[in-house]
Enzyme design. Sequence first.
Site, PDB file in Angstrom:
ATOM      1  N   LYS A  35       0.998  -1.063  -0.105  1.00  0.00           N
ATOM      2  CA  LYS A  35      -0.351  -0.100  -0.053  1.00  0.00           C
ATOM      3  C   LYS A  35       1.564   1.451  -0.034  1.00  0.00           C
ATOM      4  O   LYS A  35       1.232   2.098  -1.161  1.00  0.00           O
ATOM      5  CB  LYS A  35      -0.831   0.174   1.525  1.00  0.00           C
ATOM      6  CG  LYS A  35      -2.123   1.188   1.081  1.00  0.00           C
ATOM      7  CD  LYS A  35      -2.635   1.242   2.638  1.00  0.00           C
ATOM      8  CE  LYS A  35      -0.831   1.360   3.782  1.00  0.00           C
ATOM      9  NZ  LYS A  35      -1.691   2.256   4.881  1.00  0.00           N
ATOM     10  N   THR A  36       1.872   1.600   0.979  1.00  0.00           N
ATOM     11  CA  THR A  36       2.497   2.415   1.408  1.00  0.00           C
ATOM     12  C   THR A  36       4.167   2.637  -0.174  1.00  0.00           C
ATOM     13  O   THR A  36       3.749   4.298  -0.990  1.00  0.00           O
ATOM     14  CB  THR A  36       3.505   2.802   2.139  1.00  0.00           C
ATOM     15  OG1 THR A  36       2.745   1.826   3.291  1.00  0.00           O
ATOM     16  CG2 THR A  36       4.338   3.740   2.291  1.00  0.00           C
ATOM     17  N   ASP A 220      -4.775   8.532   2.959  1.00  0.00           N
ATOM     18  CA  ASP A 220      -3.939   7.269   3.610  1.00  0.00           C
ATOM     19  C   ASP A 220      -4.549   6.467   4.613  1.00  0.00           C
ATOM     20  O   ASP A 220      -5.393   7.508   4.949  1.00  0.00           O
ATOM     21  CB  ASP A 220      -2.417   7.228   4.414  1.00  0.00           C
ATOM     22  CG  ASP A 220      -1.647   5.673   4.061  1.00  0.00           C
ATOM     23  OD1 ASP A 220      -2.429   4.502   4.217  1.00  0.00           O
ATOM     24  OD2 ASP A 220      -0.864   6.018   4.619  1.00  0.00           O
ATOM     25  N   GLU A 221      -4.483   5.187   4.820  1.00  0.00           N
ATOM     26  CA  GLU A 221      -6.160   4.682   5.842  1.00  0.00           C
ATOM     27  C   GLU A 221      -6.837   5.457   5.712  1.00  0.00           C
ATOM     28  O   GLU A 221      -7.693   5.686   6.226  1.00  0.00           O
ATOM     29  CB  GLU A 221      -5.488   5.133   6.777  1.00  0.00           C
ATOM     30  CG  GLU A 221      -4.428   4.390   7.082  1.00  0.00           C
ATOM     31  CD  GLU A 221      -3.626   3.112   7.195  1.00  0.00           C
ATOM     32  OE1 GLU A 221      -4.317   2.274   7.145  1.00  0.00           O
ATOM     33  OE2 GLU A 221      -2.619   2.604   7.804  1.00  0.00           O
ATOM     34  N   GLN A 251      -9.412  -3.681   7.404  1.00  0.00           N
ATOM     35  CA  GLN A 251      -8.721  -2.742   8.361  1.00  0.00           C
ATOM     36  C   GLN A 251      -9.167  -2.048   9.462  1.00  0.00           C
ATOM     37  O   GLN A 251      -8.652  -1.570   9.950  1.00  0.00           O
ATOM     38  CB  GLN A 251      -7.091  -2.862   8.108  1.00  0.00           C
ATOM     39  CG  GLN A 251      -6.759  -3.825   7.257  1.00  0.00           C
ATOM     40  CD  GLN A 251      -4.879  -3.728   6.996  1.00  0.00           C
ATOM     41  OE1 GLN A 251      -4.907  -3.290   7.963  1.00  0.00           O
ATOM     42  NE2 GLN A 251      -5.194  -3.755   5.889  1.00  0.00           N
ATOM     43  N   ARG A 606      -0.601  -9.814  10.191  1.00  0.00           N
ATOM     44  CA  ARG A 606       0.335  -9.276  10.778  1.00  0.00           C
ATOM     45  C   ARG A 606       1.883 -10.458  10.250  1.00  0.00           C
ATOM     46  O   ARG A 606       2.564 -10.173  10.128  1.00  0.00           O
ATOM     47  CB  ARG A 606       1.071  -9.097  12.023  1.00  0.00           C
ATOM     48  CG  ARG A 606       0.034  -7.779  12.330  1.00  0.00           C
ATOM     49  CD  ARG A 606      -0.142  -6.601  11.852  1.00  0.00           C
ATOM     50  NE  ARG A 606      -0.856  -6.566  11.069  1.00  0.00           N
ATOM     51  CZ  ARG A 606      -1.274  -5.775   9.798  1.00  0.00           C
ATOM     52  NH1 ARG A 606      -0.087  -5.282   9.169  1.00  0.00           N
ATOM     53  NH2 ARG A 606      -2.071  -6.095   8.998  1.00  0.00           N
TER      54      ARG A 606
END
Length: 724
Positions: A35-36, A220-221, A251, A606
């Site tokens: 994503k980043t 973002d997010e 998420q 994770r």
Amino acid sequence: MDMSEILDSLNDAQKTAVSTQAQRTLVLAGAGSGKTRVLVHRIGWLLEAQGLSPYRVLAVTFTNKAAQEMRTRIEALLNRSVQGMWVGTFHSIAHRLLRMHWEAAGLPEQFQILDSEDQLRLIKRTMQTLQVDEERWPPKQVQWFINNHKDEGRRAEKIDNNTDQQTLMMLRIYQAYEDNCQRAGLVDFAELLLRAYELWLKQPDLLEHYSNRFEHVLVDEFQDTNTIQYAWLKCLIGEQGQVTVVGDDDQSIYGWRGAKIENIQLFEQDFKGTHIIRLEQNYRSTETILRAANAIIAHNDNRMGKELWTQGCSGDPIALYTAFNEVDEARYVASRIKALAEQDHAYRDTAILYRSNAQSRVLEEALLREGLPYRIFGGLRFFERAEIKNALCYLRLMFNTADDAAFERIVAVPPRGIGERTLQEVREYAKEQQLSMWVASEQIIKDNRLSARAARALQAFLEQIIGLSERVNVQKLAQLVEAVISEVGLLAYHQKEKGEKGRVRIENLKELVSAAKEFESVVDDQEHSQLLALFLDHTALESRELQADAFEDSVQMMTLHTAKGLEFPVVFLVGLEEGLFPHQMSRNEPGRLEEERRLCYVGITRAMQHLYLTYAETRRLYGREKRHVSSRFIREIPKELIEEVRMGSKVSRPMLHNTESMPMASSEAEAPFSLGQRVLHQMFGEGTVLGFEGSGQNARVQVNFDVKGSKWLVLNYAKLESTV
DNA sequence: CGGTCGGCAGTTTTT
DNA sequence: CTGCCGACCG
């Protein structure tokens, strides 16, 4: 620059996301899907391929860490500075706007930021002056009420006051609190956002200016945005703006603090012709882990829909350990970590994730017993510590004498003969005359309304602050901080404290001086007074410690919420019990249960290589033993992905009468006791068997005695008797 | 003014 | 069972 550098390393979906020409783009980025990377490369693409000026780009994140990382990575990718670009959190960008347009926003120039602790104190203070019963209106609840309304964009006066007594009073407090803030030049976190939004509404010319300037906005997010953030963005982007938002509805774990997962769906409706791109290829976890994650999250309704896949190997099965109790669970985790370390896993590759902080203690004790290094994330941050905040409040008061929150906090710290009586006098006068505490103090002294002793003490305090503030323009920031903590007597005050506490506090205060020095060197070429203002903003907005903790290889312990965005080769997800995870408070509401499930999804994703799930059949929580059944989330994972582990005696169930019927490992069959069994010792009394170690002559058994606590005993000498 | 004691609450956290 | 906060007392 060669465009291929930006695109070549990406997969097809990522390439599309990075280089789409669509005016509106929604990237649904699964966990571990890069994503980043996409965000960074997207910006790189806009600047390089589209020739957009960095000045025309606004990138918004939720944490300072994410903002920092984004800028660094963009600069690394493009190999140049992107100074004119705005990259920051919603709060820091709102703050920046308010600093630039303080007048238009209706704020005093030297306004200061209140953190949530300051906010709560001020609410309490406000309630005291209004003489509100704190039993009936718990300040915490009032705080929640106020922040909620602000997050929804509602001012006190705009809220329908045709309502019940309870709400009516909350509204009164909300209003009074706002008045207090305004008078003292104080702005809480929610207020930053609300004011920035109102700035758009009240000043269309400003809005137009920024809308024109920021041709492309990236977020973002996105699933974590709240109502006011969304509204702010929508205004800014308008009809013309280009926008890329990145998020993952699966998420979304911050609904409880106002995040609106629906904003993702809303985006599609509000911004017509949105190009939706899904990133589903995962580069982090084994196939087994992904299948488990997919299976769990599939139980939620109304998803945007996404399924993670990998080209990688299927990996080990997921280990599931059923512990007798929380001590056994912790012991298992510690022993596994020890074993992994012997197989050359670094400690830092391992994370223990739990639902609530209270769970960390037992785990910590187990790691300690095994001599394993660990680090617990979370807890108080540096700038939030009491002694640090005291020192900062001196600086705040020096900077702006109207800052009542700062005044209240430090007027009697360290004690200087100003008592509650005197303060009550000042408060009353301040309220009557609509004055700040500072000005009220001055007048009360002048009018001789105090005893000579009290007046002298108060006068001395005011003079000391004035004396210090005269040095703001002369001395360097660090010198100023040093002057405050020594001359005002904070150091001496903590020196007198007995025990370890005072020493630590003094250490922290010295650390604050270093932080100020560090800040001076990072932000140079500023006027001293400017520097102080910037430093105060920094401490309020970026509570992150300046220097990361000293390098040490240690096991990482944190809550599931804290783990979001991180990854670890080995993950232990503990406490998978109904009532704990999903949490008791969330079990009955479908919406909240789904959020718990997303939290579980976050936890599982994770893990890169190895995932361990554990739960305890009995857990001592709040001093009470409670029996639990395994979490539904365990049962939502396909059986074939899980391998049940049974340690030691191979008895996972403590039902005494069943021990015979349980499968016994031949090597351990000779163990005379089973885990969880009740035993009697001549001296220590009754207890419960927690674990074994060694065999034959050296076999030792760990027993948790009801009275004497947990002990290791050599079986040969202990003469334990079964109580059955 | 500081220390102690008792009562009570007790997911999750960033800004 | 903790930890925190507020009240009360010396």
